[in-house]
Write a protein that holds these residues in place. Structure first.
Motif, PDB file in Angstrom:
ATOM      1  N   ILE A   1      30.146 -35.626  55.329  1.00  0.00           N
ATOM      2  CA  ILE A   1      29.402 -35.483  54.081  1.00  0.00           C
ATOM      3  C   ILE A   1      29.252 -34.106  54.083  1.00  0.00           C
ATOM      4  O   ILE A   1      28.133 -33.947  54.898  1.00  0.00           O
ATOM      5  CB  ILE A   1      28.512 -36.476  53.665  1.00  0.00           C
ATOM      6  CG1 ILE A   1      29.274 -37.898  53.719  1.00  0.00           C
ATOM      7  CG2 ILE A   1      27.778 -36.053  52.180  1.00  0.00           C
ATOM      8  CD1 ILE A   1      28.141 -38.931  53.266  1.00  0.00           C
ATOM      9  N   MET A   2      29.463 -33.261  53.305  1.00  0.00           N
ATOM     10  CA  MET A   2      29.003 -31.886  53.112  1.00  0.00           C
ATOM     11  C   MET A   2      27.705 -31.692  52.135  1.00  0.00           C
ATOM     12  O   MET A   2      28.056 -32.324  51.131  1.00  0.00           O
ATOM     13  CB  MET A   2      30.231 -30.981  52.977  1.00  0.00           C
ATOM     14  CG  MET A   2      29.702 -29.562  53.088  1.00  0.00           C
ATOM     15  SD  MET A   2      29.776 -28.860  54.639  1.00  0.00           S
ATOM     16  CE  MET A   2      31.608 -28.951  54.951  1.00  0.00           C
TER      17      MET A   2
ATOM     18  N   VAL B   1      34.860 -27.646  46.098  1.00  0.00           N
ATOM     19  CA  VAL B   1      36.158 -27.110  46.729  1.00  0.00           C
ATOM     20  C   VAL B   1      36.364 -26.839  48.118  1.00  0.00           C
ATOM     21  O   VAL B   1      37.058 -27.166  48.840  1.00  0.00           O
ATOM     22  CB  VAL B   1      36.807 -26.438  45.519  1.00  0.00           C
ATOM     23  CG1 VAL B   1      38.247 -25.924  46.201  1.00  0.00           C
ATOM     24  CG2 VAL B   1      36.868 -26.884  44.246  1.00  0.00           C
ATOM     25  N   LEU B   2      35.611 -25.990  48.462  1.00  0.00           N
ATOM     26  CA  LEU B   2      35.228 -25.418  49.450  1.00  0.00           C
ATOM     27  C   LEU B   2      35.036 -26.440  50.716  1.00  0.00           C
ATOM     28  O   LEU B   2      35.752 -26.548  51.798  1.00  0.00           O
ATOM     29  CB  LEU B   2      34.277 -24.187  49.984  1.00  0.00           C
ATOM     30  CG  LEU B   2      34.588 -22.968  49.354  1.00  0.00           C
ATOM     31  CD1 LEU B   2      33.356 -22.273  49.183  1.00  0.00           C
ATOM     32  CD2 LEU B   2      35.856 -22.378  49.831  1.00  0.00           C
ATOM     33  N   GLY B   3      34.047 -27.346  50.283  1.00  0.00           N
ATOM     34  CA  GLY B   3      33.819 -28.395  51.367  1.00  0.00           C
ATOM     35  C   GLY B   3      34.894 -29.599  51.493  1.00  0.00           C
ATOM     36  O   GLY B   3      35.378 -29.828  52.828  1.00  0.00           O
ATOM     37  N   LEU B   4      35.535 -29.822  50.530  1.00  0.00           N
ATOM     38  CA  LEU B   4      36.736 -30.597  50.671  1.00  0.00           C
ATOM     39  C   LEU B   4      38.084 -30.068  51.144  1.00  0.00           C
ATOM     40  O   LEU B   4      38.404 -30.443  52.133  1.00  0.00           O
ATOM     41  CB  LEU B   4      37.175 -31.133  49.296  1.00  0.00           C
ATOM     42  CG  LEU B   4      36.139 -32.034  48.605  1.00  0.00           C
ATOM     43  CD1 LEU B   4      36.853 -32.493  47.125  1.00  0.00           C
ATOM     44  CD2 LEU B   4      36.066 -33.528  49.148  1.00  0.00           C
ATOM     45  N   ASP B   5      38.087 -28.940  51.068  1.00  0.00           N
ATOM     46  CA  ASP B   5      39.416 -28.133  51.464  1.00  0.00           C
ATOM     47  C   ASP B   5      39.064 -27.799  52.978  1.00  0.00           C
ATOM     48  O   ASP B   5      39.758 -27.751  53.819  1.00  0.00           O
ATOM     49  CB  ASP B   5      39.525 -26.556  50.859  1.00  0.00           C
ATOM     50  CG  ASP B   5      40.874 -26.163  51.220  1.00  0.00           C
ATOM     51  OD1 ASP B   5      41.777 -26.810  50.905  1.00  0.00           O
ATOM     52  OD2 ASP B   5      40.922 -24.875  51.479  1.00  0.00           O
ATOM     53  N   SER B   6      37.609 -27.807  53.456  1.00  0.00           N
ATOM     54  CA  SER B   6      37.521 -27.465  54.836  1.00  0.00           C
ATOM     55  C   SER B   6      37.684 -28.882  55.558  1.00  0.00           C
ATOM     56  O   SER B   6      37.766 -28.809  56.832  1.00  0.00           O
ATOM     57  CB  SER B   6      36.012 -27.289  55.218  1.00  0.00           C
ATOM     58  OG  SER B   6      35.162 -28.436  54.822  1.00  0.00           O
ATOM     59  N   GLY B   7      37.744 -30.139  54.978  1.00  0.00           N
ATOM     60  CA  GLY B   7      38.296 -31.317  55.639  1.00  0.00           C
ATOM     61  C   GLY B   7      37.207 -32.511  55.299  1.00  0.00           C
ATOM     62  O   GLY B   7      37.220 -33.448  56.174  1.00  0.00           O
ATOM     63  N   ALA B   8      35.989 -32.046  54.793  1.00  0.00           N
ATOM     64  CA  ALA B   8      34.954 -32.991  54.278  1.00  0.00           C
ATOM     65  C   ALA B   8      35.491 -34.066  53.602  1.00  0.00           C
ATOM     66  O   ALA B   8      36.551 -34.227  52.921  1.00  0.00           O
ATOM     67  CB  ALA B   8      33.826 -32.359  53.558  1.00  0.00           C
TER      68      ALA B   8
END
Length: 246
Positions: free
Chosen positions: A77-78, A89-96
């Motif tokens: 969880i970011m 978007v950045l957090g999810l795209d990193s794999g969060a």
């Protein structure tokens, strides 16, 4: 007692979360940065990582990408300093697996943790939305074991990515609205945003499509959402929907 690793450079917030999570039955480990992340994962084997995006040294995005690149499936969880779409978007795209903007209510973090752990913690004996192993192309989706594999090689997915792929495959050839996909993967009470689905579709396409720019299986339905298009004779085809393990 489930272990939660919290990495945040705000000492006051770390202690607040340790106290609050402890009251809700979690054993909380604390780090001010990601310098000892690998050592803590190996030694304590936490069930979930709460990771601040802005950290000194290796930031949260880089740390999450590094974990995913080596096949680490630990739910993440970011925490983002601003609850803006670009940060999420950045957090999810990193794999969060999920994200939470600061400042936040600790009760919401507990709800997010429990939701992510429910998605990630289903075992092969836990009922799921579908049974059996479905094949499409060179891919095999084991819906009981919650695993995706190709040519005998297991491909790691986050809990959110698996839930999304499972929902689409389970509704093969049926266009799915983003709102419905959010309900199926994150719960009806989620405050997630539509772009969360777009980001995870993008990540899944990079995994399973030969040419992500021209997807074969995860296709966009303009004005609606997305649809999983199975092979004609695939187990995932609606004509084979009655099949289970053979």
């Amino acid at each position: 007692m489930k272990k939660i690793l919290v990495i945040d450079d705000d000492a006051e917030l770390r202690q607040l979360l340790a106290t609050y999570l402890g009251r809700h039955g979690f054993d909380t480990l604390l780090l001010p940065d990601s310098g000892q992340l690998d050592a803590f994962l190996a030694r304590y084997q936490p069930q979930l990582l709460v990771l601040d995006l802005m950290l000194p040294g290796e930031d949260g995005l880089a740390a999450c990408r590094r974990l995913r690149a080596r096949g680490e499936r630990l739910p993440v969880i970011m925490l983002t300093a601003r609850d803006e779409a670009a940060d999420r978007v950045l957090g999810l795209d990193s794999g969060a697996d999920d994200y939470l903007g600061k400042p936040f209510d600790p009760r919401e973090l507990i709800a997010r943790i429990e939701a992510v752990l429910r998605r990630a913690g289903r075992s092969p004996t836990t009922p799921d939305t579908g049974d059996g192993v479905l094949a499409f192309g060179e891919w095999r989706l084991d819906r009981r074991a919650r695993q995706l594999s190709t040519k005998g090689r297991r491909v790691p997915l986050t809990s959110g990515e698996f839930a999304l792929l499972n929902a689409l495959v389970g509704n093969a050839a049926r266009p799915m609205k983003r709102e419905r996909l959010l309900e199926l993967t994150r719960g009806e009470t989620t405050e997630s945003f539509d772009r969360a689905i777009d980001v995870q579709i993008h990540r899944l396409r990079r995994v399973i499509e030969v040419d992500p720019a021209h997807p074969r299986y995860l296709q966009t339905v303009w004005g609606v959402g997305y649809v999983f298009v199975p092979d004609a004779n695939s187990d995932a085809s609606p004509d084979h929907a009655h099949r289970t393990d053979r």
